[in-house]
Design an enzyme around this catalytic site. Structure first.
Site, short mmCIF file in Angstrom:
data_model
loop_
_atom_site.label_atom_id
_atom_site.label_comp_id
_atom_site.label_asym_id
_atom_site.label_seq_id
_atom_site.Cartn_x
_atom_site.Cartn_y
_atom_site.Cartn_z
N GLU A 167 0.82 -1.86 0.31
CA GLU A 167 -0.07 0.20 -0.74
C GLU A 167 0.72 1.46 0.20
OE1 GLU A 167 -3.72 2.05 2.96
OE2 GLU A 167 -2.63 0.35 3.54
N LYS B 130 -9.40 2.51 -2.13
CA LYS B 130 -9.46 2.19 -0.85
C LYS B 130 -11.27 2.37 -0.54
CE LYS B 130 -7.15 1.27 3.71
NZ LYS B 130 -5.70 1.90 4.13
N CYS C 44 -4.89 -3.25 2.10
CA CYS C 44 -5.62 -2.81 4.00
C CYS C 44 -6.40 -3.27 4.85
CB CYS C 44 -4.55 -1.85 4.54
SG CYS C 44 -3.62 -1.88 5.69
N SER D 242 21.69 4.46 35.67
CA SER D 242 20.58 4.50 37.18
C SER D 242 20.94 3.34 37.91
CB SER D 242 19.28 4.98 36.72
OG SER D 242 18.28 3.36 36.94
#
Length: 571
Positions: free
Chosen positions: A38, A118, A154, A325
């Site tokens: 896509e 789409k 998609c 740390s």
């Protein structure tokens, strides 16, 4: 007919690379059906880039140049390329009227042709495609070598209650017989997404009685990771699956359709509504966060390392910098940084309240990883700042102000070091801390990108155990010590917050949008604890709004897909 799925790794706006990938195929005089993802020609997600003239004029120029080149090539009716792109429409004043997300049909000797638009435009979480695109409303098919091929882009495979039109159902109602269904995708990663894709593809293959080919892009775009994993399924059989987080080419002769052994029918558990299901085990009282599976942990590890690497490369960084740390979060982050293969420097900045365990654990970790550890104590800077406040403001630094200045001194120093070396600073906060504001603005909340911002604290421990599965990379004393910020004598996180096991479950209830305070109390959490967590969560919106990008690992994450007004009334 040979199927070729081109799982490409091309950056947004790299028009030249996207066109060259097609030209190279045609130059090689290959045959068969070739599928590209896509919006292959532009990249995805584009957001407001689609409106910017600098962007779209360059895009259209490249398409025009490709078309000119295509028309000069010798015709080859044995080759068909399907690739995703943009189609623009303009009015008489050259203003954009419509933009559509399309599939281009590309064959040598002819101009490219947009043959399908789409239909389903997602408008939830990180998606806001209705802002940019005009939807299609009709089925798409293409004929090639005597085969009838159905087209989807998609989201078209993910019909849900939010849409009025179902592209798969429309294909089914067309009564056409299909030899293949293709889906060109730019589908973002989250934990477990690949299984959902394959499951849904098998359902569609069964519904339309045709093999299903799914091609997905690869790439890290800010918070979002596109993981590839392209595949071909046939009924309930998975024929071929591509690599994850890497470009790939899948080649297969088109198989004849094989009817599944059992009937597959969607009950919409794969649609977007499922994104907001809380990841909680409610069989216990109180309900608790579901642990990641071994496979989930491995997916997280791959996605985060890929996300760091992509962000660094695309932003021009060649080195990584981490403030260590002595705690679990920064330890995991420095391991992830090392896994990218980029040079890593760690800086330990102890205060008056830092324990010897913190230094010893940090040093041992860096020795295990083979990286440099620089030691820059802040106690003298802290003392000077405290005296300066007293002298100039007449007020003693104490409480939260005194704790936060230590964190902000570290933030200033780590970014000064970044300026010196050009290294990218990684943030070390986790999702639990981010949710309740348990970090200092412009202090430990700094960083170019957050690798752990979509992992709860309890999940960070799971990731540490996976890292240590074959050998002890993260020293055991770092994993086993009680969490502490070491900003005051004998400080422990649980003095300010509920134990992370309960905190993470409460937060997941809120962040999934499915649980109220009353719901969580009914599921066994203490009323005062739920109220405290909710108050901290809602009052920390201003901090989250200024936080850096977070590598997205979940269906619902903080960051671009999470948009809440800072000024909303807190109750």
């Amino acid at each position: 007919m040979q199927l070729n799925l081109h799982q490409t790794h091309i950056s947004i706006g790299d028009f030249q690379a996207s066109c060259e990938s097609l030209k190279n195929l045609i130059d090689q005089n290959v045959t068969g059906l070739h599928l590209f993802p896509e919006l292959h020609f532009s990249g995805y997600p584009l957001q407001d880039l689609v409106f910017q003239k600098e962007f779209w004029s360059r895009y259209l120029t490249n398409i025009e140049q490709l078309d000119l080149w295509l028309t000069k090539q010798k015709e080859n009716d044995q080759l068909l390329i399907l690739a995703g792109g943009l189609d623009y429409e303009f009015d008489e004043n050259n203003l954009i009227t419509h933009i559509t997300n399309v599939i281009y049909k590309i064959t040598p000797g002819h101009k490219s042709q947009a043959i399908y638009r789409k239909c389903l435009l997602p408008n939830y979480d990180i998606f806001d495609e209705k802002k940019y695109f005009t939807p299609g409303n009709d089925i798409g098919t293409v004929q090639f070598l005597g085969k009838n091929i159905a087209l989807l882009i998609c989201e078209d495979m993910w019909f849900s209650s939010g849409y009025e039109y179902d592209p798969v159902e429309a294909l089914k109602k067309s009564k056409e017989q299909f030899d293949l269904v293709v889906n060109l995708s730019a589908s973002p990663f989250f934990i477990g997404k690949q299984e959902k894709r394959i499951e849904r593809a098998c359902e569609i293959s069964s519904e339309l009685a045709a093999p299903f080919a799914y091609v997905n892009r690869v790439g890290g775009e800010d918070e979002i990771q596109f993981d590839g994993g392209s595949f071909i399924v046939n009924g309930d059989n998975v024929e071929l699956v591509g690599k994850r987080f890497s470009s790939d080419l899948l080649i297969l002769d088109l198989p004849d359709y094989k009817k599944p052994k059992k009937k597959l029918k969607s009950d919409h558990i794969n649609t977007w509504e499922s994104l907001f299901n809380p990841n909680l085990d409610c069989s216990h009282s109180p309900c608790l966060l579901n642990s990641l599976s071994d496979n989930g942990d491995k997916e997280v590890l791959a996605a985060v390392v890929f996300g760091i690497s992509e962000y660094a490369r695309k932003c021009g960084f060649k080195k990584i910098l981490v403030a260590l740390s002595g705690g679990i979060d920064s330890a995991v982050v420095v391991v992830l940084a090392k896994m990218t293969g980029l040079p890593v420097e760690a800086v330990y900045m102890p205060s008056l309240h830092s324990s010897s365990l913190s230094y010893e654990g940090s040093l041992k970790l860096c020795q295990n990883l083979g990286i440099k550890l620089k030691n820059f104590p802040i106690k003298f800077l802290h003392s000077t700042t405290s005296h300066g406040f007293m002298e100039n403001f007449g007020d003693q630094l104490a409480g939260i102000a005194d704790e936060n200045i230590q964190s902000r001194l570290r933030g200033a120093l780590i970014y000064t070091r970044s300026n010196q070396t050009g290294a990218m600073v990684l943030n070390t906060s986790n999702k639990s801390e981010l949710a309740v504001g348990y970090s200092t603005q412009y202090g430990d909340s700094v960083g170019a990108i957050s690798p752990l911002g979509d992992l709860y604290k309890s999940e960070v421990y799971h990731l540490a155990e996976l890292i240590n599965k074959d050998s002890e990379i993260i020293p055991r004393e770092i994993i086993d010590r009680p969490p502490t910020a070491e900003l005051r004598p004998d400080q422990k996180d649980e003095e300010s917050l509920p134990p992370y096991e309960r905190l993470d479950a409460i937060l997941e209830g809120f962040l999934s949008y499915r649980f109220t305070r009353e719901d969580l109390i009914k599921h066994g959490h203490a009323k005062e604890e739920v109220k405290k967590v909710y108050d901290l969560y809602t009052k920390s919106e201003y901090k989250r709004n200024q936080f850096g990008p977070i590598i997205k690992l979940r269906p619902k994450s903080f960051g671009f897909g999470y948009r809440v007004p800072i000024t909303a009334r807190k109750k």
